[in-house]
Motif scaffolding. Structure first.
Motif, short mmCIF file in Angstrom:
data_model
loop_
_atom_site.label_atom_id
_atom_site.label_comp_id
_atom_site.label_asym_id
_atom_site.label_seq_id
_atom_site.Cartn_x
_atom_site.Cartn_y
_atom_site.Cartn_z
N GLY A 65 103.45 67.68 -49.57
CA GLY A 65 102.00 67.85 -49.48
C GLY A 65 101.36 68.24 -50.78
O GLY A 65 102.02 68.60 -51.77
N LEU A 66 100.04 68.22 -50.78
CA LEU A 66 99.23 68.46 -51.96
C LEU A 66 98.37 69.70 -51.77
O LEU A 66 98.18 70.19 -50.66
N ARG A 67 97.82 70.20 -52.87
CA ARG A 67 97.00 71.41 -52.88
C ARG A 67 95.58 71.03 -53.25
O ARG A 67 95.35 70.15 -54.10
N SER A 68 94.60 71.67 -52.62
CA SER A 68 93.21 71.35 -52.95
C SER A 68 92.29 72.50 -52.60
O SER A 68 92.62 73.36 -51.77
N GLU A 69 91.13 72.52 -53.26
CA GLU A 69 90.00 73.34 -52.87
C GLU A 69 88.95 72.41 -52.30
O GLU A 69 88.72 71.31 -52.84
N ASN A 70 88.29 72.83 -51.24
CA ASN A 70 87.35 71.96 -50.54
C ASN A 70 86.15 72.76 -50.07
O ASN A 70 86.26 73.96 -49.78
N ALA A 71 85.01 72.09 -50.00
CA ALA A 71 83.79 72.73 -49.50
C ALA A 71 83.04 71.76 -48.62
O ALA A 71 83.09 70.54 -48.83
N ALA A 72 82.36 72.29 -47.61
CA ALA A 72 81.57 71.45 -46.70
C ALA A 72 80.31 72.21 -46.30
O ALA A 72 80.37 73.39 -45.94
N HIS A 73 79.16 71.53 -46.37
CA HIS A 73 77.91 72.06 -45.83
C HIS A 73 77.75 71.53 -44.42
O HIS A 73 77.96 70.34 -44.16
N ARG A 74 77.35 72.38 -43.48
CA ARG A 74 77.42 72.04 -42.07
C ARG A 74 76.28 72.67 -41.28
O ARG A 74 75.71 73.69 -41.69
N ILE A 75 75.97 72.06 -40.14
CA ILE A 75 74.97 72.57 -39.20
C ILE A 75 75.58 72.52 -37.80
O ILE A 75 76.16 71.50 -37.41
N ALA A 76 75.46 73.59 -37.04
CA ALA A 76 75.93 73.60 -35.65
C ALA A 76 75.07 72.64 -34.83
O ALA A 76 73.84 72.67 -34.91
N VAL A 77 75.74 71.78 -34.05
CA VAL A 77 75.02 70.77 -33.27
C VAL A 77 75.57 70.72 -31.84
O VAL A 77 76.61 71.29 -31.53
N GLU A 78 74.85 70.01 -31.01
CA GLU A 78 75.31 69.71 -29.65
C GLU A 78 74.88 68.29 -29.30
O GLU A 78 74.04 67.69 -29.97
N TRP A 79 75.50 67.74 -28.25
CA TRP A 79 75.18 66.39 -27.79
C TRP A 79 75.54 66.29 -26.32
O TRP A 79 76.30 67.09 -25.79
N ASP A 80 74.97 65.29 -25.67
CA ASP A 80 75.21 65.07 -24.25
C ASP A 80 76.36 64.09 -24.07
O ASP A 80 76.42 63.06 -24.74
N ASP A 81 77.24 64.41 -23.13
CA ASP A 81 78.41 63.58 -22.86
C ASP A 81 78.57 63.47 -21.35
O ASP A 81 79.08 64.39 -20.71
N ASP A 82 78.05 62.38 -20.79
CA ASP A 82 78.13 62.16 -19.33
C ASP A 82 77.59 63.36 -18.56
O ASP A 82 78.21 63.84 -17.60
N GLY A 83 76.44 63.87 -18.99
CA GLY A 83 75.81 64.98 -18.30
C GLY A 83 76.30 66.35 -18.70
O GLY A 83 75.80 67.36 -18.21
N VAL A 84 77.29 66.42 -19.60
CA VAL A 84 77.83 67.69 -20.08
C VAL A 84 77.42 67.89 -21.53
O VAL A 84 77.51 66.95 -22.34
N VAL A 85 76.97 69.09 -21.88
CA VAL A 85 76.59 69.38 -23.26
C VAL A 85 77.83 69.83 -24.04
O VAL A 85 78.51 70.78 -23.66
N ARG A 86 78.14 69.11 -25.11
CA ARG A 86 79.25 69.45 -25.99
C ARG A 86 78.71 70.06 -27.28
O ARG A 86 77.55 69.81 -27.65
#
Length: 242
Positions: A65-86
């Motif tokens: 395996g390899l070594r890395s530094e990583n960063a991510a900008h993110r927003i908490a979200v939700e969506w509908d899945d067959d009537g269920v909120v994920r």
């Protein structure tokens, strides 16, 4: 949607820096059919910085395996899945110090990445780091332990449960249109509260005045993780919904 092979890695450290974000601003950043997930009336956004060792395909032995530094900008979200909120997160952008996620991200490795330069200074429970990329800069200086406070969560344990539930990350593929999903799983799950000594993010500072307010930071350390496209159960239905 093509399925990207999963990878395993050792998570040395993951800083999760979170902001309270104005819901209307958040809606302008999240593509349909995803929508911002609100916590106490506020959207939750932020960035995470991950130090990874032993990044490898799932079939490769642990010593590779390899070594890395990583960063991510993110927003908490939700969506509908067959009537269920994920629930999960929408990842606005990813950066890495290593060549393999930049060249092969979204193909052989999960998620499209851009190249960035990282500096890290890790001393015991204190973590200081910077990231510089074209048009983007962030810096974080935090220390695990001590008093912890948040206007979004009553305790570190409550924050931990929220982050664990949002393990599916959505992001745009190479075509800039298709949404792709990656699920993060940890063999164990441990989150610690940390004190903020200093945080800067050019992304959040570029938003309208007052739209984003720094709220809290938590840290994960020394965990074995897997990142892969979700393929079964509710995760599959979530992918199909998009």
């Amino acid at each position: 949607m093509s399925v990207v092979p999963g990878v395993r890695a050792h998570l040395r450290r993951r800083l999760l820096v979170s902001y309270r974000l104005d819901p209307e601003t958040a809606r302008t950043l999240v593509p349909a059919p995803l929508r911002p997930q609100l916590v106490n009336g506020q959207a939750l956004a932020g960035f995470c910085v991950l130090g990874l060792d032993g990044v490898r395909p799932r079939w490769a032995p642990a010593g590779a395996g390899l070594r890395s530094e990583n960063a991510a900008h993110r927003i908490a979200v939700e969506w509908d899945d067959d009537g269920v909120v994920r629930s999960g997160v929408y990842i606005l952008e990813r950066h890495s110090s290593a060549w393999h996620p930049v060249l092969f991200g979204g193909r052989l490795f999960p998620g499209v990445h851009r190249r960035a330069r990282f500096t890290t200074d890790e001393r015991g429970d204190r973590y200081a780091m910077t990231m510089d990329a074209e048009g983007e800069h962030l810096a974080a200086d935090v220390e695990v332990g001590g008093a912890w406070a948040s206007s979004l969560f009553a305790s570190v344990e409550e924050a931990s449960a929220f982050y664990r539930a949002g393990r599916i990350g959505w992001s745009l593929g190479h075509d800039g249109v298709t949404l792709e999903a990656v699920a993060l799983a940890a063999e164990e799950w441990a989150v610690e509260g940390a004190r903020i000594r200093g945080v800067r993010s050019s992304f959040f500072e570029a938003l309208p005045d007052g739209a984003a307010e720094l709220d809290h930071v938590v840290v994960m350390r020394d965990l074995e993780i897997t990142m892969e496209a979700p393929t079964t159960g509710a995760d599959t239905r979530a992918r199909a919904a998009v």
